[in-house]
Design an enzyme around this catalytic site. Structure first.
Site, PDB file in Angstrom:
ATOM      1  N   ARG A   3      33.328  29.086  50.390  1.00 27.95           N
ATOM      2  CA  ARG A   3      32.197  29.873  49.562  1.00 27.95           C
ATOM      3  C   ARG A   3      31.981  29.512  48.106  1.00 27.95           C
ATOM      4  O   ARG A   3      33.086  29.485  47.426  1.00 27.95           O
ATOM      5  CB  ARG A   3      32.746  31.437  49.623  1.00 27.95           C
ATOM      6  CG  ARG A   3      31.591  32.170  48.782  1.00 27.95           C
ATOM      7  CD  ARG A   3      32.104  33.874  48.979  1.00 27.95           C
ATOM      8  NE  ARG A   3      31.176  34.280  47.868  1.00 27.95           N
ATOM      9  CZ  ARG A   3      31.508  35.165  46.810  1.00 27.95           C
ATOM     10  NH1 ARG A   3      32.784  35.182  46.380  1.00 27.95           N
ATOM     11  NH2 ARG A   3      30.469  35.669  46.039  1.00 27.95           N
ATOM     12  N   HIS A  32      25.344  34.367  41.889  1.00 25.22           N
ATOM     13  CA  HIS A  32      26.671  34.860  41.283  1.00 25.22           C
ATOM     14  C   HIS A  32      26.616  34.907  39.927  1.00 25.22           C
ATOM     15  O   HIS A  32      27.333  34.200  38.850  1.00 25.22           O
ATOM     16  CB  HIS A  32      27.792  33.899  41.749  1.00 25.22           C
ATOM     17  CG  HIS A  32      29.294  34.438  41.684  1.00 25.22           C
ATOM     18  ND1 HIS A  32      29.941  34.365  42.817  1.00 25.22           N
ATOM     19  CD2 HIS A  32      29.737  34.987  40.751  1.00 25.22           C
ATOM     20  CE1 HIS A  32      31.072  35.027  42.455  1.00 25.22           C
ATOM     21  NE2 HIS A  32      30.888  35.128  41.155  1.00 25.22           N
ATOM     22  N   GLU A  56      28.434  40.860  43.907  1.00 25.41           N
ATOM     23  CA  GLU A  56      28.891  41.914  43.357  1.00 25.41           C
ATOM     24  C   GLU A  56      27.970  42.544  42.456  1.00 25.41           C
ATOM     25  O   GLU A  56      27.791  42.545  41.167  1.00 25.41           O
ATOM     26  CB  GLU A  56      30.013  41.695  42.215  1.00 25.41           C
ATOM     27  CG  GLU A  56      31.371  41.520  43.233  1.00 25.41           C
ATOM     28  CD  GLU A  56      32.617  41.607  42.268  1.00 25.41           C
ATOM     29  OE1 GLU A  56      32.472  41.700  41.252  1.00 25.41           O
ATOM     30  OE2 GLU A  56      33.538  41.146  43.001  1.00 25.41           O
ATOM     31  N   ASN A  74      34.427  41.949  48.173  1.00 30.65           N
ATOM     32  CA  ASN A  74      35.318  41.354  47.284  1.00 30.65           C
ATOM     33  C   ASN A  74      36.470  42.614  46.832  1.00 30.65           C
ATOM     34  O   ASN A  74      35.885  43.589  46.728  1.00 30.65           O
ATOM     35  CB  ASN A  74      34.823  41.115  45.890  1.00 30.65           C
ATOM     36  CG  ASN A  74      33.763  39.819  46.166  1.00 30.65           C
ATOM     37  OD1 ASN A  74      34.006  39.306  47.329  1.00 30.65           O
ATOM     38  ND2 ASN A  74      33.341  39.639  44.889  1.00 30.65           N
ATOM     39  N   TYR A 111      40.156  43.535  44.854  1.00 23.26           N
ATOM     40  CA  TYR A 111      41.409  43.246  43.837  1.00 23.26           C
ATOM     41  C   TYR A 111      42.458  44.321  43.775  1.00 23.26           C
ATOM     42  O   TYR A 111      43.518  44.134  44.121  1.00 23.26           O
ATOM     43  CB  TYR A 111      40.925  43.024  42.494  1.00 23.26           C
ATOM     44  CG  TYR A 111      39.996  41.547  42.640  1.00 23.26           C
ATOM     45  CD1 TYR A 111      40.939  40.255  42.486  1.00 23.26           C
ATOM     46  CD2 TYR A 111      38.657  41.451  42.969  1.00 23.26           C
ATOM     47  CE1 TYR A 111      40.202  39.051  42.840  1.00 23.26           C
ATOM     48  CE2 TYR A 111      38.459  40.235  43.000  1.00 23.26           C
ATOM     49  CZ  TYR A 111      39.034  39.026  43.004  1.00 23.26           C
ATOM     50  OH  TYR A 111      38.344  37.875  43.068  1.00 23.26           O
ATOM     51  N   GLU A 142      36.271  38.063  48.558  1.00 32.38           N
ATOM     52  CA  GLU A 142      37.316  37.397  47.716  1.00 32.38           C
ATOM     53  C   GLU A 142      38.463  38.338  47.461  1.00 32.38           C
ATOM     54  O   GLU A 142      38.408  39.638  47.714  1.00 32.38           O
ATOM     55  CB  GLU A 142      36.395  37.856  46.204  1.00 32.38           C
ATOM     56  CG  GLU A 142      35.416  36.532  45.691  1.00 32.38           C
ATOM     57  CD  GLU A 142      34.976  37.041  44.294  1.00 32.38           C
ATOM     58  OE1 GLU A 142      35.784  37.811  43.370  1.00 32.38           O
ATOM     59  OE2 GLU A 142      33.978  36.591  44.190  1.00 32.38           O
TER      60      GLU A 142
END
Ligand code: NOJ
Length: 504
Positions: free
Chosen positions: A97, A142, A187, A328, A330, A398
């Protein structure tokens, strides 16, 4: 063995556990890695590329970036893309990606002039990937808006939807014969935080206004690009188009009904605002969020809500416009209504919902201030998405861990192993996760943190004009997981010399 894994997921202590895993990833499941144009390409003004909002911001306001750096050269992938593809082959990924830079393709943002050198760069990259059977996934946006469009208002100007559609047409037309995975936006919350805070370019800081207006315009831009693909390109190109939201995991701080409700409100304000209009049954912004912002706005003396709502026609236009749920992830946090007081700017979306957050000191801190290790967070957020939109196909686009420099990155190794255990746990419970893309292939320009935080499977030497890339321990571990399609917690690389396994 399974029991041990199950126990550790219940107890949320899997991390680093010495469990030898035997579950395998299903055949349909794809592995890969990701990057983004501004973070790796460099060549900021070469071969006709125009200026974007990150070029502009880092050049005019260098102190916005923690280490006063910028993406002028970054990993120099504009010149090193063949080495990047070689690294992908070393790892043995099946998907890569990357994002295309709007101002490299349309230097002024608008479609009257196409920079053929920019198109050629991405063609070369795509062809190199396909030569080795690596599927490209293109993120169309992005975060690097052409500066000229920002001067016309950027995402606060409703015309962004038309500008984006024109740009997306050029991307589909130029690359869609070979590229079968597209993502419109990466995002949106972070894109819009550039309008609602000082946390990202263009640092507009119109908190509680700019972010909401951006959300509406961005979703309309996304939907236009999706319909465009459907109508003009899908019949001949046959690919898929998705949308990527960032989702943090959440747990209520206490057992109280208020805190359980805080979890829902927090989800609405942080990702439901972008995801519900596309993936929910009825479409539109989340109901309680709409009510809360309207009530808060009225109490603050505004004659209308700071969150501009959609018309019924717009709701229908956006609903269902994604072929997969890109996410995504985290970390996560506890949430509570009791923690709300004075944590947030006024007005702001978290103030609108009156919810506060808390991450315990015991949670391992990454190199990034915003990101601690929440135990079991991958499993938790996957279940949350599945509960909210049971039918969607999910790709984790991600996931990764930040450190400082150094090749022996055991924290990152533990993070990836436990994240992937969470994926398997979720799959076992029927969650439709179809892929996992590690962030990131290599260290890169980490936005406001510059080069001070490193997310790479490969370390990049920024002192070296060639931007030499060296595999970290985590690269060998991830490679082994992809190759064996299982997570062996005891596996150690035999040597730290990377080679390409031909024939994969
Ligand atoms: C999400 C963003 O998409 C990516 O650009 C960034 O580097 C990572 N988060 C880590 O912060």
């Amino acid at each position: 063995m399974k029991l041990a894994v199950l126990l550790c997921s219940i107890l949320a202590v899997c991390h680093g556990a010495n469990v030898k895993q035997t579950r395998t990833f299903p055949n349909y499941f794809v592995f890969g890695v990701g990057t983004a144009a501004y973070q790796i390409e460099g060549a900021w003004n070469e071969d006709g590329k125009g200026e974007n909002i990150w070029d502009y911001m880092t050049h005019t306001n260098p102190s916005a970036i923690a280490d006063l750096t910028n993406g002028d050269i970054a990993c120099d992938s504009y010149h090193n893309y063949k080495r990047d593809v070689e690294m992908l082959r070393e790892l043995g990924v099946s998907v890569y990606r990357f994002s295309v830079s709007w101002s490299r393709i349309l230097p002024q943002g608008l479609s009257n002039y196409v920079n053929e050198a920019g198109i050629a760069y991405y063609n070369n990259l795509i062809n190199e990937l396909l030569k080795y059977n690596i599927q490209p996934m293109i993120t169309i946006y992005h975060w690097d808006l052409p500066q000229r469009l920002q001067e016309l208002g950027g995402f606060l100007n409703p015309l962004i939807a038309e500008w984006f559609e024109d740009y997306a047409r050029i991307v589909f037309r130029s690359f869609g014969d070979r590229v079968k995975y597209f993502v419109t936006f990466n995002e949106p919350s972070e894109v819009c935080s550039g309008y609602g805070s000082l946390g990202k370019a263009p640092m507009l800081n119109e908190t509680g206004f700019g972010d909401y207006l951006c959300a509406k315009n961005l979703l309309l831009a996304h939907a236009r690009a999706y319909h465009l693909y459907n109508n003009e390109f899908r019949p001949t190109q046959g690919g898929v188009v998705g949308f990527i939201v960032s989702v943090g995991s959440t747990a209520p701080l206490s057992d109280s009904d208020e805190d359980k409700y805080a979890v829902e409100l927090y989800a609405q304000a942080t990702w439901g605002i972008y995801a519900d209009p596309i993936y929910s049954k009825e479409g539109g912004f989340p109901k309680e969020l709409v009510e809360r912002v309207a009530a808060k706005s009225a109490a603050q003396g505004y004659s209308r809500s700071r969150l501009p709502d959609f018309t019924e026609e717009e709701k229908a236009f956006i609903l269902g416009t994604s072929d997969f749920f890109g996410v995504n992830h985290y970390s996560g946090t506890y949430v509570s209504q009791s923690l709300y007081t004075s944590q947030h700017a006024i007005p702001s979306s978290l103030d609108d919902i009156e919810v506060g957050t808390y991450s315990p000191d015991e949670w391992l801190q990454s190199a990034s201030w915003w990101f601690k290790l929440m135990p079991n967070s991958v499993y938790i957020f996957l279940k949350h998405i599945h509960a909210r939109y049971p039918d969607v196909r999910i790709y984790i686009t991600e996931n990764g861990w930040s450190t400082r420099e150094g090749i022996m990155d055991d924290e990152r190794v533990d993070y990836y192993r436990s994240a992937l255990e969470g994926v398997l746990d979720a799959i076992d419970e029927g969650v439709k996760v179809h892929g996992y893309l590690a962030w990131s292939l290599m260290d890169n320009f980490e936005w406001m943190a510059g080069y001070s935080e490193r997310f790479g499977l490969y370390e990049v030497d920024y002192e070296d004009p060639n931007r030499t890339r060296t595999p970290r321990k985590s690269a060998f571990i991830y490679k082994n997981i992809m190759k064996t399609r299982l997570i062996d917690h005891e596996y150690e690389p035999e040597s730290y010399v990377m080679t390409i396994d031909e024939g994969r």
